[in-house]
Design a protein around this motif. Structure first.
Motif, PDB file in Angstrom:
ATOM      1  N   ARG A 269      75.227  14.614  61.768  1.00 57.05           N
ATOM      2  CA  ARG A 269      74.559  13.799  60.752  1.00 57.05           C
ATOM      3  C   ARG A 269      73.744  12.667  61.376  1.00 57.05           C
ATOM      4  NH1 ARG A 269      79.880  13.629  58.076  1.00 57.05           N
ATOM      5  NH2 ARG A 269      80.043  15.512  56.793  1.00 57.05           N
TER       6      ARG A 269
ATOM      7  N   GLN B 177      72.018  11.720  56.438  1.00 55.37           N
ATOM      8  CA  GLN B 177      73.045  11.815  55.410  1.00 55.37           C
ATOM      9  C   GLN B 177      72.398  11.512  54.070  1.00 55.37           C
ATOM     10  OE1 GLN B 177      76.541   9.695  56.527  1.00 55.37           O
ATOM     11  NE2 GLN B 177      77.617  10.053  54.612  1.00 55.37           N
ATOM     12  N   ASP B 178      72.449  12.451  53.172  1.00 54.85           N
ATOM     13  CA  ASP B 178      71.669  12.384  51.937  1.00 54.85           C
ATOM     14  C   ASP B 178      71.944  11.135  51.109  1.00 54.85           C
ATOM     15  OD1 ASP B 178      70.487  14.753  52.598  1.00 54.85           O
ATOM     16  OD2 ASP B 178      71.854  15.972  51.382  1.00 54.85           O
ATOM     17  N   ASP B 179      73.178  10.656  51.108  1.00 53.58           N
ATOM     18  CA  ASP B 179      73.515   9.542  50.226  1.00 53.58           C
ATOM     19  C   ASP B 179      73.371   8.176  50.886  1.00 53.58           C
ATOM     20  OD1 ASP B 179      75.539  10.250  51.915  1.00 53.58           O
ATOM     21  OD2 ASP B 179      77.166   9.947  50.480  1.00 53.58           O
TER      22      ASP B 179
ATOM     23  N   SER C 266      68.617   7.895  57.984  1.00 56.32           N
ATOM     24  CA  SER C 266      67.921   9.136  57.669  1.00 56.32           C
ATOM     25  C   SER C 266      68.034  10.188  58.765  1.00 56.32           C
ATOM     26  CB  SER C 266      66.434   8.850  57.395  1.00 56.32           C
ATOM     27  OG  SER C 266      65.839   8.229  58.516  1.00 56.32           O
TER      28      SER C 266
ATOM     29  N   ASP D  58      70.138   6.233  52.501  1.00 65.50           N
ATOM     30  CA  ASP D  58      68.722   6.247  52.838  1.00 65.50           C
ATOM     31  C   ASP D  58      68.430   5.568  54.167  1.00 65.50           C
ATOM     32  OD1 ASP D  58      68.208   7.565  50.495  1.00 65.50           O
ATOM     33  OD2 ASP D  58      67.701   5.739  49.374  1.00 65.50           O
TER      34      ASP D  58
ATOM     35  N   GLU E 242      70.631  14.684  61.824  1.00 65.52           N
ATOM     36  CA  GLU E 242      70.084  15.318  60.633  1.00 65.52           C
ATOM     37  C   GLU E 242      70.000  14.377  59.433  1.00 65.52           C
ATOM     38  OE1 GLU E 242      68.812  18.357  60.290  1.00 65.52           O
ATOM     39  OE2 GLU E 242      69.093  18.730  62.435  1.00 65.52           O
TER      40      GLU E 242
ATOM     41  N   ASN F 125      64.093  12.590  61.642  1.00 65.56           N
ATOM     42  CA  ASN F 125      63.102  12.100  60.689  1.00 65.56           C
ATOM     43  C   ASN F 125      62.330  10.882  61.191  1.00 65.56           C
ATOM     44  OD1 ASN F 125      63.792  14.015  58.613  1.00 65.56           O
ATOM     45  ND2 ASN F 125      65.677  12.853  58.317  1.00 65.56           N
TER      46      ASN F 125
END
Length: 246
Positions: A109, A114-116, A121, A118, A112, A125
């Motif tokens: 993570r 973690q979606d929750d 990122s 911001d 990559e 990214n």
């Protein structure tokens, strides 16, 4: 203290930092590996260096991350795969009691995201700002409109993982139970990640480091075979050590 006393001095224990530096040196200067990142003690940010098509790309890593995310202690890039970027994410600990089966997912993570969360990122990214040929010493600034700033985000990435812990200055013959413990941790997974778990000791007479690695069945065979050539290993219970080629 005399010079002779300094030469004869040996530490009674080793720290987690010794283990991190040992792992970094395993990959440093190797032709098929590049050290992408090494986490120093108490570091709050660092840089990551990745290789793509003969160029090195440099970016600043964000903060440690929040939530179920873990910044690896060492990241090594395997340079033998042309179709994808292969990264070994390694966590070093003082003792095996620090083992956490969620470590592979948490280290992934960090790259990559973690979606929750911001603000965390993920490394993939974050665009690169600097680039150089591997044979050069001078970095160039990548123009903001250059699509190569985002090559890592578009690239296929394969992650493999490592966890290491120390037993300190210990005779190799005293490690009869370590392999069994490591295999049990892998057996407890429902879905086994591609991971190598290893204990690291220092011979009490020579103070040379050695490893006892256990690879999961899901660890890519060609990577496991190559790692075995650079890991100083031990014939457990017999007290003999061997080092592979560079």
């Amino acid at each position: 203290m005399s010079i002779e006393d300094l030469i004869r001095w040996r530490p009674e224990r080793f720290s987690e930092d010794h283990l991190t530096n040992f792992v970094r040196e395993l990959f440093n200067g190797k032709t098929r590996w590049s050290v992408a990142y090494c986490n120093p003690p108490s570091g709050s940010w660092k840089e990551v260096l990745l290789v793509n098509d003969g160029d090195e790309y440099l970016q600043e890593i964000h903060k440690r991350g929040v939530g179920r995310m873990k910044r690896p202690d060492v990241v090594a890039q395997y340079l033998g795969d042309e179709e994808e970027t292969t990264l070994l994410l390694f966590e070093s600990k003082q003792e095996k009691s620090s083992w956490d089966p969620d470590l592979p997912a948490m280290m992934r993570r960090f790259f990559e995201g973690q979606d929750d969360y911001d603000e965390s990122s993920g490394i993939r990214n974050v665009p690169f700002w600097h680039r150089r040929k591997r044979s050069d010493d001078i970095w160039e600034t990548i123009p903001e409109d250059d699509p190569e700033r985002d090559w890592f985000r578009r690239r296929a990435v394969k992650y493999v993982y490592g966890f290491g812990y120390m037993v300190g200055p210990t005779s190799p013959s005293d490690l009869s139970g370590e392999s069994a413990w490591m295999r049990q941790q892998l057996a407890d997974y429902e879905e086994v990640p591609p991971i190598v778990v290893m204990t690291v000791g220092w011979d009490p007479e020579t103070f040379e480091p050695y490893t006892v690695p256990v690879f999961s069945d899901t660890f890519p065979e060609h990577l496991a075979d190559h790692l075995r050539t650079i890991l100083p290993t031990v014939d457990e219970g017999e007290g003999t050590t061997a080092s592979g080629p560079d």
